[in-house]
Design an enzyme around this catalytic site. Structure first.
Site, PDB file in Angstrom:
ATOM      1  N   ASN A  40       0.467  -3.357  10.956  1.00 29.61           N
ATOM      2  CA  ASN A  40       1.068  -3.704  10.026  1.00 29.61           C
ATOM      3  C   ASN A  40       1.325  -2.563   9.634  1.00 29.61           C
ATOM      4  OD1 ASN A  40       0.809  -6.808   9.334  1.00 29.61           O
ATOM      5  ND2 ASN A  40      -1.190  -5.891   8.569  1.00 29.61           N
ATOM      6  N   TYR A  50      -4.956  -6.902   4.560  1.00 29.37           N
ATOM      7  CA  TYR A  50      -3.751  -7.126   4.387  1.00 29.37           C
ATOM      8  C   TYR A  50      -3.357  -6.601   3.525  1.00 29.37           C
ATOM      9  CZ  TYR A  50       0.191 -10.128   4.368  1.00 29.37           C
ATOM     10  OH  TYR A  50       1.691  -9.937   4.104  1.00 29.37           O
ATOM     11  N   LYS A 107      -0.576  -3.334   4.077  1.00 32.18           N
ATOM     12  CA  LYS A 107       0.984  -3.719   3.875  1.00 32.18           C
ATOM     13  C   LYS A 107       1.335  -2.452   2.587  1.00 32.18           C
ATOM     14  CE  LYS A 107       3.491  -5.874   5.998  1.00 32.18           C
ATOM     15  NZ  LYS A 107       3.964  -6.331   6.235  1.00 32.18           N
TER      16      LYS A 107
END
Length: 300
Positions: A83, A133, A137
């Site tokens: 990411n 996550y 991001k």
């Protein structure tokens, strides 16, 4: 117009390609493992070096570069690699290989973390992600925003909320529910087990997301580096799963005793404020929830 599309073989990548081609755009598909016989180019943004990326982009001379790569779940190292690293690679390569190209990167609602219940969250809200996550991001988004502000790249991050529709991945709540219902129907089971469904989410159709990607890639000059992409409404996850069960013809019990997903369990309510996106891109979502859920099941 020529757009280089990374992650072309993925869920959002396939939809983005369709939306771009519908507008007459030449799309150069790039994927890590996709076959070359369909015209794709192979490149790994995680492990490939900057020089290799420059060599790929320079002869194409793209008008825009769209990055649809990413990872929902994994170890911390895997999430950083998937990411954050691709964004960093593109930000290093684009000023050299295609300095006038627009970069479109995909962020996530998970960047916000918990928000005020009942108030759609805008792009200027404080970001407080609660999972690896969301943190990775957000790191990607901040890298793009910093590069845009510094004038190193023409770029925009689309903070995508909960995309649903055909080919929905199993790592999402409705993806897990779809797999569970399909297995229950196959084996004539009378119940399925999911995690708690008492949260509210902003579900947005994947075709609407794809159109936002195309709008961002083709816009003359986006004036904001971060834009929300959602429906603007918070829907009870329990209601969405119940609708999916009805569409599938499953009449059994839906148990909620599985563990809470670490990626989103701490967020009990979220919806997107899409005012800025409407103003900057002229974009609005068009698909309603029942249409999206029918597409989820039809393609399961």
């Amino acid at each position: 117009m020529t757009v280089v599309l990374f992650g072309a073989a993925g869920y959002l990548g396939r939809a983005a390609e369709a939306a771009l081609r519908d507008r007459g755009v030449r799309v150069v598909r790039v994927s890590r493992t996709g076959p070359r016989d369909d015209g794709s180019v192979r490149h790994d943004l995680v492990h490939g070096g900057t020089d290799e990326l420059v060599a790929l982009l320079r002869p194409i001379a793209p008008d825009a570069v769209v990055n649809c790569t990413g990872l929902l779940d994994g170890t911390t190292a895997e999430l950083v690699a998937a990411n954050v690293t691709p964004t960093a690679r593109l930000l290093d390569a684009l000023p050299v290989a295609a300095p006038s190209a627009r970069l479109v990167a995909l962020g996530s609602a998970a960047e916000y973390g918990p928000v005020s219940r009942g108030v759609p969250v805008a792009e200027n809200a404080a970001a407080n992600p609660v999972s690896g996550y969301g943190i990775t991001k957000l790191a990607s988004t901040l890298l793009v925003r910093d590069a845009v502000v510094a004038g190193r790249v023409d770029g925009v991050v689309l903070r995508v909320f909960n995309p649903i529709g055909a080919d929905l991945p199993a790592g999402t709540v409705l993806g897990r529910a779809t797999d569970a219902i399909r297995a229950a129907l196959r084996h004539s089971a009378t119940d399925i087990t999911l995690g708690p469904l008492d949260s509210y989410r902003d579900f947005v159709d994947v075709t609407d997301v794809a159109n936002a990607i195309a709008d961002a890639a083709l816009a003359p000059e986006p004036s904001e580096p971060v834009l929300n992409v959602g429906s603007g409404r918070a829907i009870a996850v329990r209601d969405a799963v119940a609708t999916l069960a009805e569409v599938a013809g499953f009449e059994g019990k839906i148990l909620e005793s599985a563990p809470v997903p670490s990626r989103s369990g701490a967020v009990d309510w979220i919806a997107a404020d899409i005012t800025r996106t409407r103003h900057v891109l002229g974009w609005s979502p068009h698909q309603d929830l029942i249409t999206s859920i029918r597409a989820v099941w039809k393609n399961a």
